[in-house]
Design a protein around this motif. Structure first.
Motif, short mmCIF file in Angstrom:
data_model
loop_
_atom_site.label_atom_id
_atom_site.label_comp_id
_atom_site.label_asym_id
_atom_site.label_seq_id
_atom_site.Cartn_x
_atom_site.Cartn_y
_atom_site.Cartn_z
N LEU A 1 15.54 -34.65 21.14
CA LEU A 1 15.81 -36.04 21.47
C LEU A 1 15.68 -36.92 20.24
CD1 LEU A 1 15.20 -34.54 24.12
CD2 LEU A 1 14.17 -36.62 24.97
N LEU A 2 16.09 -38.18 20.36
CA LEU A 2 16.03 -39.11 19.23
C LEU A 2 14.63 -39.26 18.65
CD1 LEU A 2 18.47 -41.96 20.30
CD2 LEU A 2 18.69 -40.44 18.34
N ASP A 3 13.61 -39.22 19.51
CA ASP A 3 12.24 -39.41 19.03
C ASP A 3 11.62 -38.13 18.46
OD1 ASP A 3 11.69 -37.89 21.27
OD2 ASP A 3 10.44 -39.40 22.26
N GLY A 4 12.41 -37.04 18.41
CA GLY A 4 11.91 -35.78 17.86
C GLY A 4 11.36 -34.84 18.92
N ASP B 1 22.57 -39.66 22.42
CA ASP B 1 21.41 -39.74 23.31
C ASP B 1 21.34 -38.49 24.18
OD1 ASP B 1 19.13 -41.01 24.42
OD2 ASP B 1 20.30 -41.73 26.11
N ILE B 2 20.12 -38.03 24.42
CA ILE B 2 19.86 -36.93 25.36
C ILE B 2 18.74 -37.38 26.27
CG2 ILE B 2 19.09 -34.55 25.63
CD1 ILE B 2 20.12 -34.00 22.79
N LYS B 3 18.98 -37.28 27.57
CA LYS B 3 17.93 -37.60 28.56
C LYS B 3 17.70 -36.36 29.41
CE LYS B 3 18.26 -42.60 29.28
NZ LYS B 3 18.45 -42.92 27.93
N ILE B 4 16.44 -36.01 29.58
CA ILE B 4 16.07 -34.86 30.39
C ILE B 4 15.25 -35.37 31.57
CG2 ILE B 4 14.83 -32.67 30.46
CD1 ILE B 4 15.35 -32.48 27.41
N THR B 5 15.74 -35.12 32.77
CA THR B 5 15.04 -35.58 33.97
C THR B 5 14.73 -34.41 34.88
OG1 THR B 5 17.14 -36.13 35.03
CG2 THR B 5 15.99 -37.92 33.93
#
Length: 130
Positions: free
Chosen positions: A41-44, A119-123
Motif C-alpha cells: 500500500l501507499l503507506d508501506g 491506490d490499493i485498499k484491502i477490506t
C-alpha cells in the motif's frame, strides 16, 4: 593448487540484487511463478494472499478511475490506477507476484501505456456478507 569456482546460483542472486537496486526504475507489478500475491500500500503496509483463496477479479470504472477488484475467500482488494489492462490479464493467469501502489506524482516515470497503481485498499469480507 586452488581453483575459483563460479556457481550459477550465486550469479543469478547477484544479478537479481543488482536489478532490485536500480533507483530509476519504478516497479508497479511483477509476474512469474508464484503461489501468493503480495500487495504494498501507499503507506508501506504489505499483505499477501495465497492464490488458492483467489475467487475472481473484475476490471471496470469507478467514476473516472480504472479499478480492479480482486475477490479472495476472506478479503476484497480494490486497486485504482491507469492502464490496468495488462495487470488484469496477468491476474487471469494467476502469475502476479506483487503489486505496489505509488503516489500519483510519479506517474510520469512510467511509459504512457504501462500500468500505474495509485491506490490499493484491502477490506475484510465479513461473515454473512455476499
Amino acid at each position: 593448487m586452488s581453483q575459483n569456482y563460479k556457481f550459477k546460483s550465486l550469479q543469478i542472486a547477484e544479478s537479481d540484487h543488482k536489478k532490485a537496486e536500480d533507483p530509476n526504475k519504478l516497479t508497479v507489478f511483477e509476474v512469474g511463478e508464484t503461489r501468493t500475491i503480495d500487495f504494498t500500500l501507499l503507506d508501506g503496509t504489505r499483505q499477501n494472499f495465497a492464490y488458492i483463496h483467489y475467487l475472481t477479479a473484475w476490471l471496470g470504472k469507478d467514476g473516472d478511475d480504472r479499478v480492479i477488484k480482486i475477490f479472495f475467500a476472506t478479503h476484497l482488494v480494490t486497486i485504482k490506477g491507469y492502464c490496468l489492462d495488462d495487470l488484469y490479464d496477468e491476474l487471469i493467469k494467476l502469475s502476479v507476484k506483487y503489486i505496489k501502489a505509488h503516489d500519483e506524482r510519479y506517474a510520469d516515470m512510467i511509459e504512457e501505456d504501462k500500468a500505474f497503481v495509485t491506490d490499493i485498499k484491502i477490506t475484510w469480507k465479513k461473515e454473512g456478507e455476499d
